[in-house]
Motif scaffolding. Structure first.
Motif, PDB file in Angstrom:
ATOM      1  N   GLU A  81      -9.350  -5.071 -10.739  1.00 33.29           N
ATOM      2  CA  GLU A  81      -9.147  -3.718 -10.217  1.00 33.29           C
ATOM      3  C   GLU A  81     -10.458  -3.149  -9.677  1.00 33.29           C
ATOM      4  O   GLU A  81     -11.503  -3.265 -10.320  1.00 33.29           O
ATOM      5  N   ILE A  82     -10.393  -2.563  -8.489  1.00 34.02           N
ATOM      6  CA  ILE A  82     -11.518  -1.842  -7.884  1.00 34.02           C
ATOM      7  C   ILE A  82     -11.124  -0.380  -7.768  1.00 34.02           C
ATOM      8  O   ILE A  82     -10.014  -0.069  -7.306  1.00 34.02           O
ATOM      9  N   VAL A  83     -12.001   0.515  -8.191  1.00 32.20           N
ATOM     10  CA  VAL A  83     -11.751   1.954  -8.093  1.00 32.20           C
ATOM     11  C   VAL A  83     -12.898   2.582  -7.318  1.00 32.20           C
ATOM     12  O   VAL A  83     -14.067   2.432  -7.680  1.00 32.20           O
ATOM     13  N   LEU A  84     -12.571   3.310  -6.225  1.00 30.61           N
ATOM     14  CA  LEU A  84     -13.572   3.968  -5.388  1.00 30.61           C
ATOM     15  C   LEU A  84     -13.192   5.436  -5.181  1.00 30.61           C
ATOM     16  O   LEU A  84     -12.007   5.800  -5.247  1.00 30.61           O
ATOM     17  N   ASP A  85     -14.195   6.266  -4.926  1.00 32.74           N
ATOM     18  CA  ASP A  85     -13.945   7.663  -4.608  1.00 32.74           C
ATOM     19  C   ASP A  85     -13.418   7.787  -3.176  1.00 32.74           C
ATOM     20  O   ASP A  85     -13.874   7.083  -2.282  1.00 32.74           O
ATOM     21  N   LYS A  86     -12.489   8.700  -3.001  1.00 34.85           N
ATOM     22  CA  LYS A  86     -11.990   8.980  -1.662  1.00 34.85           C
ATOM     23  C   LYS A  86     -12.901  10.001  -0.980  1.00 34.85           C
ATOM     24  O   LYS A  86     -13.694  10.693  -1.642  1.00 34.85           O
ATOM     25  N   VAL A  87     -12.808  10.087   0.315  1.00 34.78           N
ATOM     26  CA  VAL A  87     -13.553  11.109   1.050  1.00 34.78           C
ATOM     27  C   VAL A  87     -12.931  12.464   0.728  1.00 34.78           C
ATOM     28  O   VAL A  87     -11.716  12.655   0.873  1.00 34.78           O
ATOM     29  N   SER A  88     -13.741  13.405   0.257  1.00 33.64           N
ATOM     30  CA  SER A  88     -13.227  14.733  -0.083  1.00 33.64           C
ATOM     31  C   SER A  88     -13.292  15.648   1.138  1.00 33.64           C
ATOM     32  O   SER A  88     -14.230  15.600   1.926  1.00 33.64           O
ATOM     33  N   PHE A  89     -12.293  16.456   1.257  1.00 35.77           N
ATOM     34  CA  PHE A  89     -12.221  17.387   2.393  1.00 35.77           C
ATOM     35  C   PHE A  89     -12.417  18.814   1.927  1.00 35.77           C
ATOM     36  O   PHE A  89     -12.131  19.162   0.798  1.00 35.77           O
ATOM     37  N   THR A  97       0.843  -1.203   0.000  1.00 31.05           N
ATOM     38  CA  THR A  97       0.000   0.000   0.000  1.00 31.05           C
ATOM     39  C   THR A  97       0.870   1.241   0.000  1.00 31.05           C
ATOM     40  O   THR A  97       1.969   1.253   0.582  1.00 31.05           O
ATOM     41  N   SER A  98       0.389   2.280  -0.668  1.00 31.72           N
ATOM     42  CA  SER A  98       1.144   3.531  -0.717  1.00 31.72           C
ATOM     43  C   SER A  98       0.950   4.355   0.551  1.00 31.72           C
ATOM     44  O   SER A  98       1.774   5.189   0.899  1.00 31.72           O
ATOM     45  N   ASP A  99      -0.151   4.139   1.265  1.00 34.80           N
ATOM     46  CA  ASP A  99      -0.448   4.864   2.505  1.00 34.80           C
ATOM     47  C   ASP A  99      -1.081   3.906   3.512  1.00 34.80           C
ATOM     48  O   ASP A  99      -1.770   2.947   3.130  1.00 34.80           O
ATOM     49  N   LYS A 100      -0.881   4.176   4.772  1.00 33.35           N
ATOM     50  CA  LYS A 100      -1.463   3.341   5.820  1.00 33.35           C
ATOM     51  C   LYS A 100      -2.920   3.698   6.106  1.00 33.35           C
ATOM     52  O   LYS A 100      -3.662   2.910   6.700  1.00 33.35           O
ATOM     53  N   GLU A 101      -3.315   4.909   5.697  1.00 32.69           N
ATOM     54  CA  GLU A 101      -4.700   5.331   5.932  1.00 32.69           C
ATOM     55  C   GLU A 101      -5.218   6.070   4.704  1.00 32.69           C
ATOM     56  O   GLU A 101      -4.665   7.082   4.294  1.00 32.69           O
ATOM     57  N   ILE A 102      -6.291   5.541   4.137  1.00 31.90           N
ATOM     58  CA  ILE A 102      -6.983   6.178   3.020  1.00 31.90           C
ATOM     59  C   ILE A 102      -8.474   6.112   3.338  1.00 31.90           C
ATOM     60  O   ILE A 102      -9.036   5.023   3.486  1.00 31.90           O
ATOM     61  N   LEU A 103      -9.112   7.260   3.457  1.00 35.99           N
ATOM     62  CA  LEU A 103     -10.503   7.304   3.892  1.00 35.99           C
ATOM     63  C   LEU A 103     -11.469   7.270   2.702  1.00 35.99           C
ATOM     64  O   LEU A 103     -11.318   8.025   1.737  1.00 35.99           O
ATOM     65  N   THR A 104     -12.442   6.371   2.797  1.00 35.88           N
ATOM     66  CA  THR A 104     -13.512   6.278   1.807  1.00 35.88           C
ATOM     67  C   THR A 104     -14.820   5.975   2.536  1.00 35.88           C
ATOM     68  O   THR A 104     -14.810   5.543   3.695  1.00 35.88           O
ATOM     69  N   ASN A 105     -15.931   6.189   1.852  1.00 37.86           N
ATOM     70  CA  ASN A 105     -17.235   5.840   2.417  1.00 37.86           C
ATOM     71  C   ASN A 105     -17.518   4.374   2.114  1.00 37.86           C
ATOM     72  O   ASN A 105     -17.663   3.990   0.948  1.00 37.86           O
TER      73      ASN A 105
END
Length: 384
Positions: A376-384, A266-274
């Motif tokens: 492959e799964i593609v999801l939107d990230k939580v926008s801030f 993984t590129s990051d340990k935390e990625i927020l999505t709904n």
């Protein structure tokens, strides 16, 4: 069984009725076309007689009727030629194009192919011939059956789509009902197992055994919750997709063949999505299980999570038997499976969870026979 028999009978009747209707349309149009064509032939023969009488008339003859017959022909194009084939006059041709002699000659050749000429003789000596072609109205009639067949095809397509959508809706209701009933049936033994765990703790049984049982009970409870959510709109919450994915990954890694090498990057340990954690975990487990089955319990499995500015991408790659390109879309259809033992529901459920519930995308990114497949799964990230 009766439903399937009635459905097949309905399809056969619909096809038979459609063929009968199309046949009647074609036959009726053909008969009407021939009748109209014969009427035009009669008109030309009358015009020929009028032309003959007009040519043979003397100065004292009343030619009003003959002249009217000739001049009132406003729809049928014709060309009058002499006995040697030279063009004397023409009627109802394009006024601009007819200024070109080649155009008139082309029209004459066309008329020769469409209808037999009408002969005119003047006092038994000089002969002329009237060549004509079908009127524009008659030519339009040739497209009439095509238009009707297209309308019929459109009508049958609407019926088919309506019937198919009803069938899909009934199938979805059936699977939803089965899923909810399964969740309900699992609930009873789950309650009993929780009671037995409490008894085992009182009996001072080794804690490591109890922990393993509790894990499996928790797992059964998760499965029951997943089935209970099928058919209803799940609740999405802001979650760390890396942690949820890793949890499902670790569960299957610990219970899989040791001859399969698992990689989690993984590129990051935390990625927020709904997410709905239970349903999304189900998707990851389905993809990993399919990968394990494709490798026949020996190979390499790599799950990668990539963080992009607006999206999060999850890829699950294996070194299995691969998927033919023509099946990339079919594998997501309910009931489609290449396994000897399988219902063909795992990937179709995964697609529904990802695309309908989470508004994302799932697809085969690439695949090569005998070398492996990547989903492959593609999801939107939580926008801030």
């Amino acid at each position: 069984m009766n439903f399937l028999t009635n459905t097949l009978l309905f399809k056969r009747i619909a096809i038979l009725v459609s063929l009968i209707i199309v046949s009647l349309i074609l036959w009726n149009t053909y008969m009407f076309f021939q009748k109209f064509k014969n009427e035009e032939r009669v008109k030309m023969e009358i015009l020929g007689i009028a032309q003959k009488e007009l040519a043979n008339a003397d100065l004292n003859s009343d030619i009003t009727l003959q002249d009217k017959i000739i001049t009132t022909n406003k729809s049928i194009p014709l060309i009058l030629v002499d006995g040697e084939g030279n063009i004397d006059s023409f009627q109802n041709l394009d006024p601009v194009k007819s200024l070109n002699a080649n155009y008139v000659k082309e029209q004459l050749e066309l008329m020769k192919t469409e209808n037999a000429p009408i002969e005119i003789s003047y006092k038994g000596k000089n002969k002329q011939y009237i060549y004509y072609r079908n009127s524009d109205l008659l030519n339009r009639l040739t497209y009439y059956p095509i238009a009707l067949i297209l309308i019929l095809f459109l009508f049958l397509s609407v019926i088919y789509l309506f019937y198919n959508s009803n069938k899909v809706a009934e199938t979805n209701k059936l699977w939803t009902g089965m899923a909810k009933e399964t969740a309900h049936q699992i609930g009873t033994p789950l309650s009993s197992l929780l009671g037995w765990i409490a008894i085992l703790k009182m009996e001072k049984i080794d804690d490591k055994y109890i922990e393993e049982i509790e894990k499996d009970v928790t797992r059964l409870n998760t499965i029951a919750n997943r089935f209970s959510k099928i058919g209803s709109k799940p609740e999405l919450k802001e979650e760390n997709i890396v942690a949820i994915t890793k949890q499902a990954f670790d569960y299957l890694e610990s219970r899989s063949s040791k001859q399969i090498t698992f990689y989690f990057t993984t590129s990051d340990k935390e990625i927020l999505t709904n997410l709905n954690t239970e349903l999304f975990g189900w998707v990851i487990e389905n993809l990993i299980k399919n990968a394990i089955d494709a490798m026949q319990r020996e190979g390499s499995l790599n799950l990668r999570i990539e963080n992009t500015p607006k999206k999060v991408k999850i890829t699950v790659s294996d070194t299995g038997k691969g998927i033919p390109k023509k099946l990339y879309k079919q594998i997501f259809k309910p009931g489609f499976t290449t396994k000897k033992r399988g219902w063909g529901l795992g990937l179709s459920l995964s697609k529904r969870i990802v695309e309908d519930y989470h508004k994302g995308k799932i697809a085969v990114q690439r695949s090569e026979i005998s070398k492996g497949t990547t989903f492959e799964i593609v999801l939107d990230k939580v926008s801030f």
